[in-house]
Design a protein around this motif. Structure first.
Motif, PDB file in Angstrom:
ATOM      1  N   ALA A 170       0.998  -1.151   0.111  1.00  0.00           N
ATOM      2  CA  ALA A 170       0.003  -0.078  -0.051  1.00  0.00           C
ATOM      3  C   ALA A 170       0.819   1.443   0.045  1.00  0.00           C
ATOM      4  N   GLY A 171       1.929   1.273   0.680  1.00  0.00           N
ATOM      5  CA  GLY A 171       2.821   2.224   0.836  1.00  0.00           C
ATOM      6  C   GLY A 171       3.470   2.609  -0.590  1.00  0.00           C
ATOM      7  N   LEU A 172       3.841   1.286  -1.143  1.00  0.00           N
ATOM      8  CA  LEU A 172       4.466   1.779  -2.551  1.00  0.00           C
ATOM      9  C   LEU A 172       3.474   2.083  -3.403  1.00  0.00           C
ATOM     10  N   MET A 173       2.336   1.963  -3.237  1.00  0.00           N
ATOM     11  CA  MET A 173       1.408   2.479  -4.305  1.00  0.00           C
ATOM     12  C   MET A 173       1.009   3.945  -4.106  1.00  0.00           C
ATOM     13  N   LEU A 174       1.285   4.182  -2.778  1.00  0.00           N
ATOM     14  CA  LEU A 174       1.169   5.637  -2.655  1.00  0.00           C
ATOM     15  C   LEU A 174       2.648   6.566  -3.104  1.00  0.00           C
ATOM     16  N   VAL A 175       3.578   5.843  -3.155  1.00  0.00           N
ATOM     17  CA  VAL A 175       4.580   6.534  -3.996  1.00  0.00           C
ATOM     18  C   VAL A 175       4.503   6.577  -5.378  1.00  0.00           C
ATOM     19  N   TRP A 176       3.732   5.416  -5.837  1.00  0.00           N
ATOM     20  CA  TRP A 176       3.646   5.292  -7.347  1.00  0.00           C
ATOM     21  C   TRP A 176       2.223   6.389  -7.666  1.00  0.00           C
ATOM     22  N   LEU A 177       1.350   6.870  -6.698  1.00  0.00           N
ATOM     23  CA  LEU A 177       0.387   8.082  -7.034  1.00  0.00           C
ATOM     24  C   LEU A 177       1.259   9.208  -7.141  1.00  0.00           C
ATOM     25  N   LEU A 178       2.113   9.408  -6.436  1.00  0.00           N
ATOM     26  CA  LEU A 178       3.000  10.629  -6.201  1.00  0.00           C
ATOM     27  C   LEU A 178       3.738  10.845  -7.734  1.00  0.00           C
ATOM     28  N   VAL A 179       4.545   9.659  -8.007  1.00  0.00           N
ATOM     29  CA  VAL A 179       5.280   9.561  -9.206  1.00  0.00           C
ATOM     30  C   VAL A 179       4.262   9.961 -10.340  1.00  0.00           C
ATOM     31  N   ALA A 180       3.167   9.149 -10.520  1.00  0.00           N
ATOM     32  CA  ALA A 180       2.401   9.033 -11.920  1.00  0.00           C
ATOM     33  C   ALA A 180       1.664  10.751 -11.835  1.00  0.00           C
ATOM     34  N   ILE A 181       1.412  11.351 -10.697  1.00  0.00           N
ATOM     35  CA  ILE A 181       0.705  12.403 -10.974  1.00  0.00           C
ATOM     36  C   ILE A 181       1.788  13.497 -11.317  1.00  0.00           C
ATOM     37  N   VAL A 182       2.775  13.467 -11.045  1.00  0.00           N
ATOM     38  CA  VAL A 182       4.011  14.401 -11.175  1.00  0.00           C
ATOM     39  C   VAL A 182       4.177  13.971 -12.727  1.00  0.00           C
ATOM     40  N   LEU A 183       4.508  13.006 -13.135  1.00  0.00           N
ATOM     41  CA  LEU A 183       4.640  12.744 -14.708  1.00  0.00           C
ATOM     42  C   LEU A 183       3.426  12.961 -15.364  1.00  0.00           C
ATOM     43  N   ALA A 184       2.433  12.740 -15.112  1.00  0.00           N
ATOM     44  CA  ALA A 184       1.201  13.126 -15.685  1.00  0.00           C
ATOM     45  C   ALA A 184       1.266  14.836 -15.991  1.00  0.00           C
ATOM     46  N   VAL A 185       1.589  15.682 -15.016  1.00  0.00           N
ATOM     47  CA  VAL A 185       1.628  16.920 -15.138  1.00  0.00           C
ATOM     48  C   VAL A 185       2.788  17.451 -16.035  1.00  0.00           C
ATOM     49  N   VAL A 186       3.669  16.757 -15.892  1.00  0.00           N
ATOM     50  CA  VAL A 186       5.101  17.084 -16.730  1.00  0.00           C
ATOM     51  C   VAL A 186       4.462  16.982 -18.152  1.00  0.00           C
ATOM     52  N   ILE A 187       4.240  15.508 -18.458  1.00  0.00           N
ATOM     53  CA  ILE A 187       3.776  15.396 -19.890  1.00  0.00           C
ATOM     54  C   ILE A 187       2.591  16.563 -20.445  1.00  0.00           C
ATOM     55  N   ARG A 188       1.639  16.734 -19.801  1.00  0.00           N
ATOM     56  CA  ARG A 188       0.712  17.763 -20.186  1.00  0.00           C
ATOM     57  C   ARG A 188       1.610  19.000 -20.243  1.00  0.00           C
ATOM     58  N   ASN A 189       2.447  19.443 -19.229  1.00  0.00           N
ATOM     59  CA  ASN A 189       3.054  20.742 -19.543  1.00  0.00           C
ATOM     60  C   ASN A 189       4.040  20.692 -20.791  1.00  0.00           C
ATOM     61  N   LEU A 190       4.399  19.397 -21.365  1.00  0.00           N
ATOM     62  CA  LEU A 190       5.227  19.372 -22.152  1.00  0.00           C
ATOM     63  C   LEU A 190       4.382  19.175 -23.575  1.00  0.00           C
ATOM     64  N   GLY A 191       3.068  19.528 -23.470  1.00  0.00           N
ATOM     65  CA  GLY A 191       2.035  19.464 -24.613  1.00  0.00           C
ATOM     66  C   GLY A 191       1.641  17.976 -25.168  1.00  0.00           C
ATOM     67  N   GLN A 197      -0.045  14.196 -24.259  1.00  0.00           N
ATOM     68  CA  GLN A 197      -1.211  13.417 -23.564  1.00  0.00           C
ATOM     69  C   GLN A 197      -0.722  12.364 -22.876  1.00  0.00           C
ATOM     70  N   PRO A 198      -0.877  12.130 -21.500  1.00  0.00           N
ATOM     71  CA  PRO A 198      -0.585  11.082 -20.679  1.00  0.00           C
ATOM     72  C   PRO A 198      -1.062   9.932 -20.879  1.00  0.00           C
ATOM     73  N   SER A 199      -0.707   8.787 -21.079  1.00  0.00           N
ATOM     74  CA  SER A 199      -1.326   7.547 -21.371  1.00  0.00           C
ATOM     75  C   SER A 199      -2.634   7.351 -20.434  1.00  0.00           C
ATOM     76  N   ALA A 200      -3.424   6.725 -21.203  1.00  0.00           N
ATOM     77  CA  ALA A 200      -4.797   6.239 -20.285  1.00  0.00           C
ATOM     78  C   ALA A 200      -4.514   5.366 -19.052  1.00  0.00           C
ATOM     79  N   TRP A 201      -3.420   4.694 -19.302  1.00  0.00           N
ATOM     80  CA  TRP A 201      -2.746   3.834 -18.234  1.00  0.00           C
ATOM     81  C   TRP A 201      -2.276   4.399 -17.017  1.00  0.00           C
ATOM     82  N   PHE A 202      -1.852   5.576 -17.041  1.00  0.00           N
ATOM     83  CA  PHE A 202      -1.652   6.415 -15.804  1.00  0.00           C
ATOM     84  C   PHE A 202      -2.890   6.659 -14.852  1.00  0.00           C
TER      85      PHE A 202
END
Length: 166
Positions: A17-38, A40-45
Motif C-alpha cells: 500500500a505504501g509503494l502504491m502511495l509512492v506510485w501515485l506521487l510519481v504518476a501525478i508528477v509525470l502526468a503533469v510534466v507530460i501535459r506541460n510538455l504538450g 497526452q499522458p497514457s490512459a494507463w496512468f
C-alpha cells in the motif's frame, strides 16, 4: 510460526500500500510534466492511479487496525471509568468485527460473481473485475481478525485518553 506468517502478510500488504502511495506521487508528477510538455499522458496512468487508490486503502486498512491507526473520537471514552471503557471498547470492536465479516462475505460473493460472469473493467484496458474486487474479502477478513483481537484479547481498541496519542 503461523503468527509470523500472518504478520508477514499484514506487513507486506501495508508495504505494498505504501509503494502504491509512492506510485501515485510519481504518476501525478509525470502526468503533469507530460501535459506541460504538450503531450497526452497514457490512459494507463489514470487507470493505474485509480486502482492504486482503491488498493492502498483496502490493503493498508488491516495494518492500521492492528496499530490502532484508524480515526476515532476519544471524547466520550476519556470520561468513562476503566470498567465502562473496557465494555464499550470491546462492544465497538465486536460491531466492527461483525461488520467486517459481513463485508468480507459480500466481497467474496462479488468476486465469485465477477468470475462467473467474466466481468471486465473496460476503460483503457480490459481488466477482469475480480482483480479489483479480490481485495474486498481479503482485506475485510483480515480487519475482522484484527478487530476480534480487541474483542477477545488483553488489549482494547480505545485508549481512554482525549487528544493525540503518538
Amino acid at each position: 510460526m503461523l503468527n509470523r506468517i500472518y504478520l508477514g502478510i499484514l506487513n507486506g500488504m501495508a508495504v505494498f500500500a505504501g509503494l502504491m502511495l509512492v506510485w501515485l506521487l510519481v504518476a501525478i508528477v509525470l502526468a503533469v510534466v507530460i501535459r506541460n510538455l504538450g503531450a497526452q499522458p497514457s490512459a494507463w496512468f489514470f487507470l493505474s492511479t485509480e486502482y492504486a487508490m482503491f488498493y492502498l486503502t483496502l490493503l493498508g486498512a488491516p495494518w492500521l487496525v492492528r496499530k490502532k491507526g484508524h480515526v476515532h473520537i476519544e471524547l466520550l471514552t476519556s470520561v468513562l471509568s476503566p470498567t465502562a471503557l473496557n465494555i464499550l471498547s470491546r462492544f465497538v470492536a465486536a460491531i466492527c468485527t461483525i461488520t467486517s465479516l459481513v463485508l468480507a462475505w459480500k466481497g467474496l460473493e462479488l468476486v465469485l460473481m465477477n468470475i462467473e460472469r467474466s466481468d471486465y473493467d473496460v476503460r483503457a484496458f480490459f481488466v477482469p473485475k475480480w482483480i479489483l474486487t479480490i481485495a474486498f474479502p481479503i482485506s475485510f477478513t483480515l480487519m475482522a481478525i484484527e478487530f476480534a483481537r480487541f474483542v477477545f484479547g488483553k488489549e482494547i481498541l480505545h485508549t481512554g485518553e482525549a487528544g493525540f496519542q503518538e
